[in-house]
Scaffold this motif. Structure first.
Motif, mmCIF file in Angstrom:
data_model
loop_
_atom_site.group_PDB
_atom_site.id
_atom_site.type_symbol
_atom_site.label_atom_id
_atom_site.label_comp_id
_atom_site.label_asym_id
_atom_site.label_seq_id
_atom_site.Cartn_x
_atom_site.Cartn_y
_atom_site.Cartn_z
ATOM 1 N N ARG A 67 16.872 -26.662 1.055
ATOM 2 C CA ARG A 67 18.090 -25.850 0.989
ATOM 3 C C ARG A 67 19.258 -26.554 1.665
ATOM 4 O O ARG A 67 20.392 -26.469 1.222
ATOM 5 C CB ARG A 67 17.867 -24.485 1.662
ATOM 6 N N HIS A 68 18.965 -27.220 2.779
ATOM 7 C CA HIS A 68 20.014 -27.938 3.519
ATOM 8 C C HIS A 68 20.257 -29.260 2.794
ATOM 9 O O HIS A 68 19.462 -30.190 2.876
ATOM 10 C CB HIS A 68 19.575 -28.190 4.957
ATOM 11 N N VAL A 69 21.340 -29.338 2.038
ATOM 12 C CA VAL A 69 21.631 -30.496 1.208
ATOM 13 C C VAL A 69 22.921 -31.154 1.668
ATOM 14 O O VAL A 69 23.935 -30.473 1.868
ATOM 15 C CB VAL A 69 21.752 -30.089 -0.283
ATOM 16 N N MET A 70 22.876 -32.476 1.829
ATOM 17 C CA MET A 70 24.070 -33.199 2.257
ATOM 18 C C MET A 70 25.044 -33.419 1.099
ATOM 19 O O MET A 70 26.249 -33.386 1.270
ATOM 20 C CB MET A 70 23.675 -34.569 2.829
ATOM 21 N N LEU A 152 22.280 -20.252 -12.474
ATOM 22 C CA LEU A 152 22.032 -19.596 -11.198
ATOM 23 C C LEU A 152 20.613 -19.902 -10.728
ATOM 24 O O LEU A 152 19.672 -19.908 -11.527
ATOM 25 C CB LEU A 152 22.204 -18.082 -11.341
ATOM 26 N N LEU A 153 20.466 -20.112 -9.424
ATOM 27 C CA LEU A 153 19.155 -20.464 -8.897
ATOM 28 C C LEU A 153 18.119 -19.388 -9.196
ATOM 29 O O LEU A 153 16.957 -19.698 -9.465
ATOM 30 C CB LEU A 153 19.243 -20.688 -7.385
ATOM 31 N N GLU A 160 9.639 -15.570 -5.209
ATOM 32 C CA GLU A 160 8.927 -15.799 -3.948
ATOM 33 C C GLU A 160 9.304 -17.122 -3.309
ATOM 34 O O GLU A 160 9.300 -17.258 -2.082
ATOM 35 C CB GLU A 160 7.412 -15.712 -4.149
ATOM 36 N N VAL A 161 9.645 -18.126 -4.134
ATOM 37 C CA VAL A 161 10.101 -19.410 -3.591
ATOM 38 C C VAL A 161 11.493 -19.265 -2.991
ATOM 39 O O VAL A 161 11.765 -19.746 -1.889
ATOM 40 C CB VAL A 161 10.091 -20.490 -4.695
ATOM 41 N N LEU A 162 12.379 -18.584 -3.707
ATOM 42 C CA LEU A 162 13.744 -18.386 -3.209
ATOM 43 C C LEU A 162 13.772 -17.533 -1.952
ATOM 44 O O LEU A 162 14.654 -17.692 -1.099
ATOM 45 C CB LEU A 162 14.601 -17.728 -4.295
ATOM 46 N N ALA A 163 12.806 -16.622 -1.814
ATOM 47 C CA ALA A 163 12.805 -15.705 -0.668
ATOM 48 C C ALA A 163 12.327 -16.384 0.616
ATOM 49 O O ALA A 163 12.584 -15.880 1.715
ATOM 50 C CB ALA A 163 11.926 -14.498 -0.973
ATOM 51 N N GLN A 164 11.648 -17.519 0.485
ATOM 52 C CA GLN A 164 11.096 -18.179 1.671
ATOM 53 C C GLN A 164 12.197 -18.899 2.440
ATOM 54 O O GLN A 164 12.925 -19.725 1.896
ATOM 55 C CB GLN A 164 10.014 -19.180 1.267
ATOM 56 N N GLU A 165 12.311 -18.584 3.704
ATOM 57 C CA GLU A 165 13.323 -19.209 4.568
ATOM 58 C C GLU A 165 12.641 -20.163 5.537
ATOM 59 O O GLU A 165 11.653 -19.808 6.184
ATOM 60 C CB GLU A 165 14.088 -18.138 5.351
#
Length: 370
Positions: A67-70, A152-153, A160-165
């Motif tokens: 998620r953290h993308v440069m 859209l993502l 379930e993948v999108l919900a994982q933080e």
């Protein structure tokens, strides 16, 4: 998928004169590999595109760690692109929500304050599409050639993948570990841009120490190589009891992770490799897009193939052998090279080889038919 999971990511590059990089990486490791296989994984959303050193294919299940993308110029640049082009950004997102996946060509070109690498006004539509991708609002739905389509993502990945933080620091550690996973014997400093787009050097050093403390990385000494090398804990056993190298030939692409650390190639394998694509033709020692030739556990030469899709053939523009290597006198090599060339023809969907006029000896040595 086993290769993608083991490596953590496989670098994508659109240059396709000898095959796309990710396809060549997989072709070198998967018997009878066909480019359509990776395309099918992409269509089924088992892999997705993420920036990991460069644009790469990553297992879709690992999206929470990416998620953290440069992005090309870092989060601050892409955040500013959205703020500076707010009206364009709103229109672009509204249309994607309403119409589904779209490319930059589906929009009229618009200019704004955002500048490209050369300080010239950048297409604001392209800038906001990339910025939305970096900030996790949209993702790449598909490619048509090198044209990217975005959606859209939530329409691209399972809920379930999108919900994982995953905490940001854990994401950064995961990315750093993936670079060691892909290469196998990196040192602390990496090589070239090996550790690019993770964090600055001080934070990378902290992340590396955390991976060592967690036992994920193990320092090792390699005879003839300066400095400590770091390997995955689960792969130490491979160094303690190395398997016999396969008696086969593989062609290694310029952006294959095996070639990231050129200093290691020189010290460990006595192999000098530089991708010369950015060099003027007159300054190239080898050629534009040259593949390394591996036989067993040795680098034995280089080959410069070109795929002519219109004529369904592969042109071999040149071949270079390493000093001291005689292909006709090295046991098993000739048949292994023939097998590799036959496999490459199938990979290229070609039915014949065409050799450059000066390669008459190689043409006689490696007669190949599909």
């Amino acid at each position: 998928m086993q290769v993608v999971r083991k490596f953590g990511s496989v670098q994508f590059d659109p240059i396709a004169v000898a095959g796309r990089n990710h396809d060549l990486v997989l072709h070198a490791r998967v018997a009878a590999y066909e480019p359509a296989w990776c395309d099918a994984l992409y269509d089924r959303r088992e892999i997705f595109e993420a920036t990991n050193k460069a644009l790469s294919f990553v297992p879709a299940s690992e999206f929470p760690w990416f998620r953290h993308v440069m992005g090309r110029k870092g989060p601050r640049f892409h955040g500013a692109a959205l703020a500076e082009n707010a009206a364009v950004a709103a229109r672009v997102l509204e249309r994607i929500r309403a119409e589904g996946s779209l490319s930059s060509l589906d929009f009229a070109r618009e200019t704004g304050p955002t500048k490209d690498w050369f300080g010239m006004p950048e297409n604001a539509v392209r800038a906001v599409l990339e910025a939305y991708t970096v900030t996790g609002v949209i993702g790449l739905a598909r490619r048509h050639g090198n044209l990217r389509y975005y959606d859209l993502l939530e329409r691209l990945l399972p809920a379930e993948v999108l919900a994982q933080e995953v905490p940001e620091r854990e994401q950064l550690r995961h990315k750093l570990l993936s670079r060691y996973r892909a290469h196998g014997l990196l040192g602390a400093g990496g090589a070239g841009g090996t550790f690019a787009r993770i964090a600055g050097p001080p934070q990378r050093n902290e992340l590396r120490m955390e991976l060592l403390e967690l036992g994920a990385l193990v320092p090792v000494d390699i005879e003839g190589v300066r400095g400590k090398r770091l390997v995955l804990a689960e792969e130490v056993a491979l160094l303690q009891a190395p398997p016999e190298p396969p008696p086969s030939v593989a062609f290694i692409a310029p952006f294959d992770s095996l070639l990231w650390d050129t200093a290691l190639l020189s010290s460990l394998f006595a192999f000098d490799y530089v991708w010369e694509g950015f060099f003027p033709p007159a300054k190239r020692r080898w050629g534009y897009y040259v593949l390394a030739i591996v036989f067993g556990d040795r680098f034995v030469g280089r080959i410069e193939p070109r795929i002519d899709r219109d004529r369904a053939c592969v042109e071999v523009l040149n071949l270079w052998w390493e000093d001291g290597f005689a292909p006709g006198r090295d046991g098993g090599f000739v048949e292994a090279m023939r097998d590799a060339l036959r496999a490459y023809l199938r990979f290229a969907s070609a039915d014949r080889l065409e050799w450059a006029p000066h390669l008459t000896a190689e043409k006689r040595l490696f007669p190949v038919r599909v």
